[in-house]
Motif scaffolding. Sequence first.
Motif, mmCIF file in Angstrom:
data_model
loop_
_atom_site.group_PDB
_atom_site.id
_atom_site.type_symbol
_atom_site.label_atom_id
_atom_site.label_comp_id
_atom_site.label_asym_id
_atom_site.label_seq_id
_atom_site.Cartn_x
_atom_site.Cartn_y
_atom_site.Cartn_z
ATOM 1 N N ALA A 196 1.188 4.147 -3.212
ATOM 2 C CA ALA A 196 0.607 5.257 -2.177
ATOM 3 C C ALA A 196 1.364 6.677 -3.457
ATOM 4 C CB ALA A 196 0.206 5.652 -0.934
ATOM 5 N N PRO A 197 0.315 8.158 -3.697
ATOM 6 C CA PRO A 197 1.436 8.789 -3.887
ATOM 7 C C PRO A 197 2.804 8.663 -2.673
ATOM 8 C CG PRO A 197 -1.001 9.391 -3.667
ATOM 9 C CD PRO A 197 -0.578 8.325 -2.681
ATOM 10 N N ALA A 198 3.666 9.679 -3.432
ATOM 11 C CA ALA A 198 4.699 9.916 -3.158
ATOM 12 C C ALA A 198 4.876 10.333 -2.008
ATOM 13 C CB ALA A 198 5.595 10.829 -3.821
ATOM 14 N N ASP A 199 4.664 11.466 -1.330
ATOM 15 C CA ASP A 199 4.427 12.554 -0.600
ATOM 16 C C ASP A 199 3.607 11.487 0.828
ATOM 17 O OD1 ASP A 199 1.373 11.974 -1.303
ATOM 18 O OD2 ASP A 199 1.561 14.454 -0.992
ATOM 19 N N THR A 200 2.982 9.995 0.672
ATOM 20 C CA THR A 200 2.712 9.538 1.818
ATOM 21 C C THR A 200 4.110 8.880 2.593
ATOM 22 O OG1 THR A 200 0.772 8.399 0.300
ATOM 23 C CG2 THR A 200 1.357 7.319 1.754
ATOM 24 N N VAL A 201 3.821 9.280 3.480
ATOM 25 C CA VAL A 201 5.198 8.575 4.456
ATOM 26 C C VAL A 201 4.775 7.917 5.404
ATOM 27 C CG1 VAL A 201 6.431 11.217 4.782
ATOM 28 C CG2 VAL A 201 4.172 10.438 6.301
ATOM 29 N N ALA A 202 2.969 6.994 5.379
ATOM 30 C CA ALA A 202 3.091 5.863 6.682
ATOM 31 C C ALA A 202 1.722 4.734 6.324
ATOM 32 C CB ALA A 202 3.213 5.835 7.936
ATOM 33 N N VAL A 203 2.023 4.232 6.632
ATOM 34 C CA VAL A 203 0.507 3.667 6.531
ATOM 35 C C VAL A 203 0.242 2.631 8.082
ATOM 36 C CG1 VAL A 203 -0.993 1.577 5.019
ATOM 37 C CG2 VAL A 203 0.424 3.239 4.270
ATOM 38 N N ALA A 204 -1.027 2.785 8.148
ATOM 39 C CA ALA A 204 -1.466 1.652 9.573
ATOM 40 C C ALA A 204 -2.015 0.861 8.752
ATOM 41 C CB ALA A 204 -2.204 2.872 10.110
ATOM 42 N N GLY A 205 -1.763 -0.548 9.799
ATOM 43 C CA GLY A 205 -2.464 -1.973 9.841
ATOM 44 C C GLY A 205 -3.408 -1.972 10.090
ATOM 45 N N SER A 206 -4.528 -2.652 9.702
ATOM 46 C CA SER A 206 -5.173 -3.587 10.862
ATOM 47 C C SER A 206 -4.974 -4.024 12.048
ATOM 48 C CB SER A 206 -6.533 -3.739 9.372
ATOM 49 O OG SER A 206 -7.697 -4.491 10.739
ATOM 50 N N VAL A 207 -5.346 -3.706 13.170
ATOM 51 C CA VAL A 207 -5.256 -4.500 14.136
ATOM 52 C C VAL A 207 -6.370 -4.995 15.361
ATOM 53 C CG1 VAL A 207 -4.493 -4.657 16.844
ATOM 54 C CG2 VAL A 207 -2.685 -2.767 14.346
ATOM 55 N N LEU A 208 -6.235 -6.536 15.355
ATOM 56 C CA LEU A 208 -7.825 -6.892 15.689
ATOM 57 C C LEU A 208 -7.291 -7.978 17.121
ATOM 58 C CD1 LEU A 208 -9.164 -8.781 11.944
ATOM 59 C CD2 LEU A 208 -9.289 -6.711 13.292
ATOM 60 N N VAL A 209 -8.102 -7.945 17.495
ATOM 61 C CA VAL A 209 -8.586 -8.459 19.382
ATOM 62 C C VAL A 209 -7.889 -9.914 18.614
ATOM 63 C CG1 VAL A 209 -9.559 -9.613 20.752
ATOM 64 C CG2 VAL A 209 -9.640 -6.811 20.072
ATOM 65 N N GLY A 243 1.878 18.228 4.743
ATOM 66 C CA GLY A 243 0.923 18.279 3.806
ATOM 67 C C GLY A 243 0.919 17.063 3.545
ATOM 68 N N ARG A 244 2.126 15.676 4.231
ATOM 69 C CA ARG A 244 2.149 14.599 4.172
ATOM 70 C C ARG A 244 0.766 13.958 3.953
ATOM 71 N NH1 ARG A 244 8.777 14.452 5.841
ATOM 72 N NH2 ARG A 244 7.193 15.870 7.432
ATOM 73 N N ARG A 245 0.794 12.786 3.784
ATOM 74 C CA ARG A 245 -0.251 11.666 3.373
ATOM 75 C C ARG A 245 -0.345 9.733 4.603
ATOM 76 N NH1 ARG A 245 -3.178 13.242 -1.319
ATOM 77 N NH2 ARG A 245 -1.625 14.591 -2.961
ATOM 78 N N VAL A 246 -1.170 9.930 4.946
ATOM 79 C CA VAL A 246 -0.650 8.485 5.632
ATOM 80 C C VAL A 246 -2.665 7.738 5.398
ATOM 81 C CG1 VAL A 246 -1.059 7.508 7.817
ATOM 82 C CG2 VAL A 246 0.352 10.116 7.851
ATOM 83 N N PHE A 247 -1.855 7.095 5.381
ATOM 84 C CA PHE A 247 -3.030 6.045 4.488
ATOM 85 C C PHE A 247 -3.211 4.766 5.625
ATOM 86 C CE2 PHE A 247 -2.662 7.996 0.800
ATOM 87 C CZ PHE A 247 -3.357 7.523 -0.431
ATOM 88 N N PHE A 248 -4.527 3.752 5.331
ATOM 89 C CA PHE A 248 -5.094 2.269 5.933
ATOM 90 C C PHE A 248 -5.518 1.215 5.104
ATOM 91 C CE2 PHE A 248 -8.913 0.014 7.676
ATOM 92 C CZ PHE A 248 -7.340 -0.354 8.771
ATOM 93 N N GLU A 249 -4.044 0.680 5.381
ATOM 94 C CA GLU A 249 -4.739 -0.887 4.692
ATOM 95 C C GLU A 249 -5.482 -1.212 5.409
ATOM 96 O OE1 GLU A 249 -5.478 -3.201 2.108
ATOM 97 O OE2 GLU A 249 -4.568 -1.795 1.682
ATOM 98 N N PRO A 250 -6.384 -2.439 5.209
ATOM 99 C CA PRO A 250 -7.914 -2.604 6.049
ATOM 100 C C PRO A 250 -7.442 -4.440 5.732
ATOM 101 C CG PRO A 250 -8.183 -1.847 4.309
ATOM 102 C CD PRO A 250 -7.553 -1.081 4.321
ATOM 103 N N THR A 251 -6.398 -4.628 5.284
ATOM 104 C CA THR A 251 -6.502 -6.423 4.820
ATOM 105 C C THR A 251 -4.749 -6.431 5.072
ATOM 106 O OG1 THR A 251 -5.269 -5.629 2.617
ATOM 107 C CG2 THR A 251 -7.668 -6.174 3.226
ATOM 108 N N ARG A 276 0.821 -0.931 0.014
ATOM 109 C CA ARG A 276 0.240 0.362 0.617
ATOM 110 C C ARG A 276 0.894 1.300 -0.109
ATOM 111 N NH1 ARG A 276 -4.077 1.455 -2.309
ATOM 112 N NH2 ARG A 276 -5.157 -1.103 -0.526
ATOM 113 N N LEU A 277 2.155 1.481 0.460
ATOM 114 C CA LEU A 277 2.764 2.233 0.743
ATOM 115 C C LEU A 277 3.465 2.935 -0.492
ATOM 116 C CD1 LEU A 277 4.018 4.739 1.817
ATOM 117 C CD2 LEU A 277 5.813 2.805 3.341
ATOM 118 N N GLU A 278 4.101 1.700 -1.562
ATOM 119 C CA GLU A 278 5.020 1.750 -2.320
ATOM 120 C C GLU A 278 4.048 1.989 -3.582
ATOM 121 O OE1 GLU A 278 8.339 -1.933 -1.833
ATOM 122 O OE2 GLU A 278 6.176 -2.701 -3.532
#
Length: 460
Positions: free
Chosen positions: A217-230, A302-310, A213-215
């Motif tokens: 994403a737009p070049a100004d994306t600095v982080a991606v959060a994963g999906s944490v479950l119980v 102005g940088r971006r942070v995404f979330f990857e649910p999978t 997902r980070l690869e």
Amino acid sequence: MEALPAPAGPQVDTTAEAGAVEVPRSRHRYVPVAAKFLVAVVGAALWVTLAVVLSRPWIAELTPVVGPVGAFVVVGLVAYLPGAVVAFLAVSLALDRQPPLRSSDATSAVTVVVAARNEQEGIVATLESVARVEYAGELTIVLADNGSTDATVERALAAAPTLGVPLRVVHEATPGKAHALNAALATVTTPLVVTVDADTLLHREALGRLVARLEAAPADTVAVAGSVLVRNSRRNFLTRMQEWDYYLGITAVKRMQGLYQSTLVAQGAFSVYRTEDVREVGGWPDAIGEDIVVTWRLMEAGRRVFFEPTAVAFTDAPERVRHFFRQRARWARGMLEGIRAVPPWRQERVLTKFVAGIDLLIPLLDVGYALIWLPGLVLFLLGHPLVVSMWTLAVLPVTLLVYGGLRIFQSRHVFAPLDLRVRRNRLGYIGFLLLYQVLCSTASLVGYTQFLGGTRRRWK
């Protein structure tokens, strides 16, 4: 790599074939993120307008008791404000069409940092899960030991040769998770760094999907959060309720934030960051919510942070009420520390300003629920439907509808591609709908009080 054994929460089918997972392209017409945001804002505004019109008789009944201003405050905190937030969330999720991953075969060199303090019981299982991920790129593992006094380091070093992983240990005696993470960060030579909590297990495809997902994403994306479950959802009623919170509630909020490319917490439990960007903002701050503050600082320019649910990981949820209260109080306090360190209005992107600004409303929601809604519910049960009436209780079917849609999404678009399934947990679901918010809002009020009072911070 072998498939990860099924954790105690949602079960993993270990018979699936390894390798990249091709995801079909979306057939939906592309709609700009800014347009989706505008639609969501209009949807929330229309809901509030309708609520104001319908609530006139309610305000008229309250005015003789608490005055006109008090009546507006009461209705605003228990109806207008929660409704606006939920409406914005629901419309956003309905519009969410994240570009699919073409493949989970990411190849960037990655350093996985596991911060630990006295985690001898779970550290080996965590390292096993990292060692077994299906990842095509270079992988280095660092154990950031924060002054452990048990056998955490010894057990990790003993397990590493058996697991076939190149484990490096970095010692940091100064108490605090941020200090341990920064000590490890100073040794990282890869372009990407992933943080994993010492009680967290990764799904075999989690790392590949997160980095992919980070690869992509737009070049100004600095982080991606994963999906944490119980992971430990079968321990008791409390963990059963938390399973649904992580699976539906927390995931829904992160999907909304990720839609606007402004995920507010790239959580330390499982996230990927661009190494140099983290160094540029000074690493993780010495704060109770170090992952919150570092995320806001990363986005400030102005940088971006995404979330990857999978990109799914499984963590241990608190099993005792007092531990749950401590955790949620830390989260609430950490949110306020993030607001203080990087106020929403300092964010450069307009969408990030708005999404971060929602956090300014969260304390009001907790106050409205804990100090107005709950006493009003008691009055309703005693035959005095002044604050809580059948109209306000009608929100339950709407809640069921929203969560029903979220369950369908999670089942079809997250769990199915990963060969995961959720075991039946009806009792936990009922508790999550009816009782869980009582605990969350009460614990959050404790956290806000601790922040205002400047009490001593604790990692756990």
